[in-house]
Design a protein around this motif. Structure first.
Motif, PDB file in Angstrom:
ATOM      1  N   ALA A 149    -106.461  -8.401 -44.758  1.00  0.00           N
ATOM      2  CA  ALA A 149    -107.495  -8.023 -43.794  1.00  0.00           C
ATOM      3  C   ALA A 149    -106.973  -8.029 -42.357  1.00  0.00           C
ATOM      4  CB  ALA A 149    -108.688  -8.951 -43.919  1.00  0.00           C
TER       5      ALA A 149
ATOM      6  N   THR B 216    -108.133  -0.832 -40.684  1.00  0.00           N
ATOM      7  CA  THR B 216    -108.082  -2.187 -41.246  1.00  0.00           C
ATOM      8  C   THR B 216    -109.051  -2.256 -42.417  1.00  0.00           C
ATOM      9  OG1 THR B 216    -109.787  -2.934 -39.701  1.00  0.00           O
ATOM     10  CG2 THR B 216    -107.506  -3.303 -39.049  1.00  0.00           C
ATOM     11  N   GLU B 217    -108.788  -3.192 -43.326  1.00  0.00           N
ATOM     12  CA  GLU B 217    -109.709  -3.373 -44.454  1.00  0.00           C
ATOM     13  C   GLU B 217    -111.040  -3.864 -43.928  1.00  0.00           C
ATOM     14  OE1 GLU B 217    -108.585  -5.615 -47.819  1.00  0.00           O
ATOM     15  OE2 GLU B 217    -106.798  -4.420 -48.207  1.00  0.00           O
ATOM     16  N   GLY B 218    -112.111  -3.312 -44.481  1.00  0.00           N
ATOM     17  CA  GLY B 218    -113.432  -3.706 -44.011  1.00  0.00           C
ATOM     18  C   GLY B 218    -114.527  -3.058 -44.818  1.00  0.00           C
ATOM     19  N   SER B 219    -115.630  -2.738 -44.130  1.00  0.00           N
ATOM     20  CA  SER B 219    -116.824  -2.243 -44.815  1.00  0.00           C
ATOM     21  C   SER B 219    -117.105  -0.770 -44.559  1.00  0.00           C
ATOM     22  CB  SER B 219    -118.026  -3.065 -44.367  1.00  0.00           C
ATOM     23  OG  SER B 219    -118.194  -2.931 -42.965  1.00  0.00           O
TER      24      SER B 219
ATOM     25  N   ASP C   2    -112.163  -0.039 -42.179  1.00  0.00           N
ATOM     26  CA  ASP C   2    -112.771   0.179 -40.873  1.00  0.00           C
ATOM     27  C   ASP C   2    -111.799   1.010 -40.047  1.00  0.00           C
ATOM     28  OD1 ASP C   2    -114.943  -1.354 -41.550  1.00  0.00           O
ATOM     29  OD2 ASP C   2    -114.210  -3.165 -40.550  1.00  0.00           O
TER      30      ASP C   2
END
Length: 131
Positions: free
Chosen positions: A3, A23-26, A63
């Motif tokens: 993350a 970036t890793e996210g929602s 994201d």
């Protein structure tokens, strides 16, 4: 990719240049400090940006923070798509096999032709008068 890891890439189209940090996210997308829907109001432009994610089935997994300059909204959307496609291939090289045939990794080379000296435009000529 953890993350805290951020992938960045640059995409271009005509005079539009987009820099993307992924970036890793929602699935939160921010373009020039504005929301995705506010900056790209039409569904067609939004779909152009989301197309690489749909192609590799990674919707709402990352994201995006985008800075885009130059060109119009259409060129900016395609430049963002180019940058997102590049960053997805950096995340996993296997995505390249899916994205490349769709043409999202190819930089569109078409540019506006320059105005020539002594003429009103790139190809336009002053009106010829025989008499």
């Amino acid at each position: 990719m953890s993350a805290t890891t951020t992938q960045s890439a640059t995409g271009r189209r005509k005079t539009a240049v987009a820099r993307v940090w992924m970036t890793e996210g929602s699935g939160q997308i921010t373009i020039n400090s504005r929301s995705f829907e506010e900056y790209l109001p039409t569904i067609e432009l939004q779909n152009a940006v989301l197309a690489p994610f749909l192609a590799v089935s990674l919707s709402n997994k990352f994201d995006l923070n985008v800075v885009v300059k130059g060109g119009g909204k259409q060129a900016q959307a395609i430049a963002i798509r180019h940058a997102v496609s590049r960053s997805l291939t950096l995340v996993d090289a296997e995505h390249r096999k899916t994205i490349k045939p769709l043409g999202f990794l190819t930089r569109d080379p078409r540019m506006k032709e320059r105005k020539k000296p002594g003429q009103p435009g790139a190809r336009a000529r002053f009106q010829f008068s025989k008499r």
